[in-house]
Every structure is written in C-alpha cells, then in structure tokens.
Design an enzyme around this catalytic site. Sequence first.
Site, PDB file in Angstrom:
ATOM      1  N   TYR A  58       6.612  -6.297  14.202  1.00  0.00           N
ATOM      2  CA  TYR A  58       7.306  -7.076  13.185  1.00  0.00           C
ATOM      3  C   TYR A  58       8.230  -8.081  13.862  1.00  0.00           C
ATOM      4  O   TYR A  58       9.226  -7.716  14.481  1.00  0.00           O
ATOM      5  CB  TYR A  58       8.123  -6.176  12.256  1.00  0.00           C
ATOM      6  N   HIS A 124       0.136   2.523  14.798  1.00  0.00           N
ATOM      7  CA  HIS A 124      -0.072   1.537  13.738  1.00  0.00           C
ATOM      8  C   HIS A 124      -1.555   1.401  13.397  1.00  0.00           C
ATOM      9  O   HIS A 124      -1.936   1.402  12.229  1.00  0.00           O
ATOM     10  CB  HIS A 124       0.495   0.193  14.196  1.00  0.00           C
ATOM     11  N   PRO A 218       5.574   1.135  -2.283  1.00  0.00           N
ATOM     12  CA  PRO A 218       5.671   1.869  -3.561  1.00  0.00           C
ATOM     13  C   PRO A 218       6.034   0.984  -4.742  1.00  0.00           C
ATOM     14  O   PRO A 218       5.918   1.413  -5.890  1.00  0.00           O
ATOM     15  CB  PRO A 218       6.768   2.898  -3.277  1.00  0.00           C
ATOM     16  N   LEU A 219       6.467  -0.248  -4.460  1.00  0.00           N
ATOM     17  CA  LEU A 219       6.788  -1.193  -5.535  1.00  0.00           C
ATOM     18  C   LEU A 219       5.737  -2.287  -5.650  1.00  0.00           C
ATOM     19  O   LEU A 219       5.979  -3.343  -6.248  1.00  0.00           O
ATOM     20  CB  LEU A 219       8.178  -1.806  -5.308  1.00  0.00           C
ATOM     21  N   GLY A 220       4.555  -2.052  -5.063  1.00  0.00           N
ATOM     22  CA  GLY A 220       3.461  -3.000  -5.217  1.00  0.00           C
ATOM     23  C   GLY A 220       3.798  -4.390  -4.709  1.00  0.00           C
ATOM     24  O   GLY A 220       3.530  -5.376  -5.394  1.00  0.00           O
ATOM     25  N   GLY A 222       6.490  -5.856  -4.645  1.00  0.00           N
ATOM     26  CA  GLY A 222       7.433  -6.512  -5.538  1.00  0.00           C
ATOM     27  C   GLY A 222       6.976  -6.629  -6.976  1.00  0.00           C
ATOM     28  O   GLY A 222       7.803  -6.838  -7.879  1.00  0.00           O
ATOM     29  N   PHE A 223       5.679  -6.476  -7.225  1.00  0.00           N
ATOM     30  CA  PHE A 223       5.182  -6.677  -8.584  1.00  0.00           C
ATOM     31  C   PHE A 223       5.769  -5.671  -9.574  1.00  0.00           C
ATOM     32  O   PHE A 223       6.107  -6.020 -10.709  1.00  0.00           O
ATOM     33  CB  PHE A 223       3.654  -6.591  -8.616  1.00  0.00           C
TER      34      PHE A 223
END
Length: 331
Positions: A58, A124, A218-220, A222-223
């Site tokens: 990253y 990874h 877990p929040l897609g 941001g969606f």
Amino acid sequence: MERRTIGATALDVGAIGLGCMPMSWAYSRSQQRGDRSLRTVHAALDAGVSLLDTADMYGPFTNELLVGRVLKERRSEAFVSTKCGLLVGDQHVVANGRPGYVRRACDASLRRLQTDVIDLYQLHRADPEVPVEETWGAMAELVSAGKVRALGLCAVGARAVRRGADLHEGTIRQLERIQQVFPVAAVEAELSVWSQEALVRLLPWCAARGVGFLAAMPLGNGFLTGTLTPGGGFERDDPRARHPRFTAEMMAANQPIVAGLRRVAARHGAEVTPAQVALAWVLGLGRHVVPVPGAKRERWVVENARAAALRLTAEDLAEIAALPAPRGSWD
C-alpha cells in the site's frame, strides 16, 4: 468495546478493525492526507479499535510508515496486521513468494512499522512460481524467530476464479496445503451484506478449525454507507470509477439494499446509520469474525466503532436476508 480472538492462538483484538489502505492506496489521491490519516488512526485507537490492517504494497510502503508513526507512541494499544507477497511496479502488481524475499520483506516492514514484532503477518497472494508451502515455511520461521506472532492468508481474488466455480475454491485448496506446514491463525476475505460468497464454504471452513476471519470490505467499498449518490461520479484514479457495480445504472439498481439497511437503522434510533447495521450484520456471523472497514476520516472510524454495540433483532436479520440480490459483477 467487545473483545474478540483471532484463531486458536487467542490473539486479542477489538470487535472491529481499521483497514488503513484507503489512506495511501487505491482510492483518490486527492483524499490522501498524511496529517488527517494520523488523526484517524489515533481516533480509532481512542475508540477501542485495536486491529490496524496494512500491507507493504500500500503506497507502496507509505501506509506502513504512516501506521509506524502511530505505533511509535501507542504500540501497546494496537494489534498490527500487515502483509507480504506482492510487489508494485509501473502499472502492474506481481507476486513474490520466494523465501529470501519474504524474510527481507518482514524485516523491512518491522522497520517501517517501528516495532519489534508483527501480530499477524499475512500472505497477500501466493506466487504461482513458488510452492505455497515454501513461502509459508519461510513465514513460519519468522514466528520461530520472534518477529511475528501469527500467520494469516488473504483469499484469492475473484478475478482468478473461472466462471461458474466456487469463488473460494482456490483459497481453500491453499489453506489445506499450508495448514500442514504451520497453523493458519486468520483468513482475510471480502464479506458484506452485498457480497456473501464467503458464507458458503470459506467461513464454515474457518469456524470448524478455530481460524479467525477478517471481513474485508464489509461496507461494500462505501456503497453500504448510503453516502454515495448514483451518477455522482468518482475521481479518475479511484478504482470505483471503473468498477461495474459503481456505474450510475448499477448503483441505482442496488439502492433497495441501502434502503433496507436504512429501515433497520431507523428502528434502532435516529443516530444509527446503514453502515453500522451492515457492520453489525457481519459481527453477528460469529465470534471469530472481525470486520475491517477502511476509513480515511476520524468521524467514520468513530461511527464504525459504535457498531459493536448494536444488536440486531430477529426481525432485522429477516429483513436483511430478504433484501434483493445485488446486481452487477465484481469482475
């Protein structure tokens, strides 16, 4: 905050982690600000979020340097997870699982993170040119040397799976092989209300063997927060700008999913958000599951942390289970 354990090694972490990747990788560069990111990581620790998930790729490297600045002051409060096995080149990423490289990568991560031990060291991606047992054996040596406490594996990406196959078939094959070399403490894979493939085989595999599960995205992306507007657009360097699920058409088609999360949130009070409902749903999948949402701002990590106190009812779970299947492909 509620505590959870990762794997049979019983490594103690908070119920919700922090994915540090968006602070310096993948998402829009215009939103990547060092001072703000430092405040965000500190806010996460203040809120009881101990698991900080990063990787050497990253940035590359800058994400570990960022986390290291916080660890220099607050190492005892953090559970550090980082990854090796991927090299970032000019417009491409390649796997490197050679044992010598793994040893050098670990030493470099320790220096950047300003710590003498990594709590969870994850592979990874496996190198197709190197037997995964050899890579894992080198990682196991790092545990024996006291540089690493436990080992984890990131799931094979969906793009590596042929159409019609079990999404996690390749990951489970790898897990079966490396488990013979050294115990797997945790598996990290995508899991959310709108991406539930891990429930079929991968999550049960982990549960049956006492392996922890880090739920990525877990929040897609941001969606599921309900803060993205269909057709609102993304900056050109944001990968969602090229993602089939984030076209204006698909985002509009998937709005019933967010609407359902909003209805559930409303039953729990005006301050509860769709994002918190989505995280609570993941937390309810088992004591070995730790959602690791990415975040770049203090307000989001504080909101995410509060999801650990949200208890969904049978009615809530039934409504989420009845939501329409998401449209659009991740590939």
